[in-house]
Design a protein around this motif. Structure first.
Motif, PDB file in Angstrom:
ATOM      1  N   SER A   1      -0.583   0.442  -5.486  1.00 11.34           N
ATOM      2  CA  SER A   1      -0.831   1.754  -6.088  1.00 11.34           C
ATOM      3  C   SER A   1      -1.068   1.546  -7.579  1.00 11.34           C
ATOM      4  O   SER A   1      -0.826   0.454  -8.125  1.00 11.34           O
ATOM      5  CB  SER A   1       0.375   2.668  -5.870  1.00 11.34           C
ATOM      6  N   ASP A   2      -1.520   2.577  -8.249  1.00 10.29           N
ATOM      7  CA  ASP A   2      -1.750   2.470  -9.692  1.00 10.29           C
ATOM      8  C   ASP A   2      -0.465   2.096 -10.432  1.00 10.29           C
ATOM      9  O   ASP A   2      -0.493   1.286 -11.362  1.00 10.29           O
ATOM     10  CB  ASP A   2      -2.303   3.777 -10.250  1.00 10.29           C
ATOM     11  N   SER A   3       0.669   2.666 -10.007  1.00 10.09           N
ATOM     12  CA  SER A   3       1.926   2.372 -10.699  1.00 10.09           C
ATOM     13  C   SER A   3       2.376   0.927 -10.462  1.00 10.09           C
ATOM     14  O   SER A   3       2.858   0.265 -11.384  1.00 10.09           O
ATOM     15  CB  SER A   3       3.023   3.358 -10.286  1.00 10.09           C
TER      16      SER A   3
ATOM     17  N   THR B   1       5.485   2.965  -4.079  1.00 11.10           N
ATOM     18  CA  THR B   1       5.202   3.755  -5.281  1.00 11.10           C
ATOM     19  C   THR B   1       6.081   3.348  -6.453  1.00 11.10           C
ATOM     20  O   THR B   1       5.826   3.738  -7.586  1.00 11.10           O
ATOM     21  CB  THR B   1       5.394   5.254  -5.006  1.00 11.10           C
TER      22      THR B   1
ATOM     23  N   ARG C   1      -3.403  -4.032  -1.859  1.00 12.32           N
ATOM     24  CA  ARG C   1      -3.546  -2.591  -2.091  1.00 12.32           C
ATOM     25  C   ARG C   1      -2.424  -1.955  -2.900  1.00 12.32           C
ATOM     26  O   ARG C   1      -1.788  -1.000  -2.469  1.00 12.32           O
ATOM     27  CB  ARG C   1      -3.724  -1.871  -0.769  1.00 12.32           C
TER      28      ARG C   1
ATOM     29  N   ARG D   1       0.806  -1.232   0.000  1.00 12.94           N
ATOM     30  CA  ARG D   1       0.000   0.000   0.000  1.00 12.94           C
ATOM     31  C   ARG D   1       0.832   1.272   0.000  1.00 12.94           C
ATOM     32  O   ARG D   1       0.375   2.292  -0.487  1.00 12.94           O
ATOM     33  CB  ARG D   1      -0.997   0.004   1.148  1.00 12.94           C
ATOM     34  N   ASN D   2       2.045   1.237   0.524  1.00 10.64           N
ATOM     35  CA  ASN D   2       2.892   2.433   0.559  1.00 10.64           C
ATOM     36  C   ASN D   2       4.014   2.398  -0.463  1.00 10.64           C
ATOM     37  O   ASN D   2       4.902   3.240  -0.430  1.00 10.64           O
ATOM     38  CB  ASN D   2       3.484   2.606   1.966  1.00 10.64           C
TER      39      ASN D   2
END
Length: 79
Positions: A54-56, A27, A52, A24-25
């Motif tokens: 990220s989009d990337s 990037t 979860r 989740r964290n």
């Protein structure tokens, strides 16, 4: 970092348990992390779930077709 990751990967594979990776964290993921996820997905007897992304990170999982071999969860199952 790579040595620590390799040690953890060996131990996780030895245990043969399902694995949840909470990203989740995160990037950014480089190819070495994607490679570890790919190896784990082949060696584990239980499911490998990515929590979860990220989009990337999701984009990278889809681009490398890892999304086809891991389960992607939009919510934390332990929450």
């Amino acid at each position: 970092m790579n040595e620590e990751l390799a040690t953890c990967t060996t131990e996780i594979t030895r245990l043969g348990q399902p694995l949840d990776i909470d990203v989740r964290n995160v990037t950014f993921m480089d190819s070495s992390v994607l490679s570890v996820i790919a190896r784990l997905s082949q060696r584990l007897t239980g499911p490998l779930r990515v929590i979860r992304p990220s989009d990337s990170v999701r984009f990278l999982l889809e681009l490398t077709h890892l999304a086809d071999v891991v389960e992607i969860l939009d919510e934390d199952p332990s929450a």
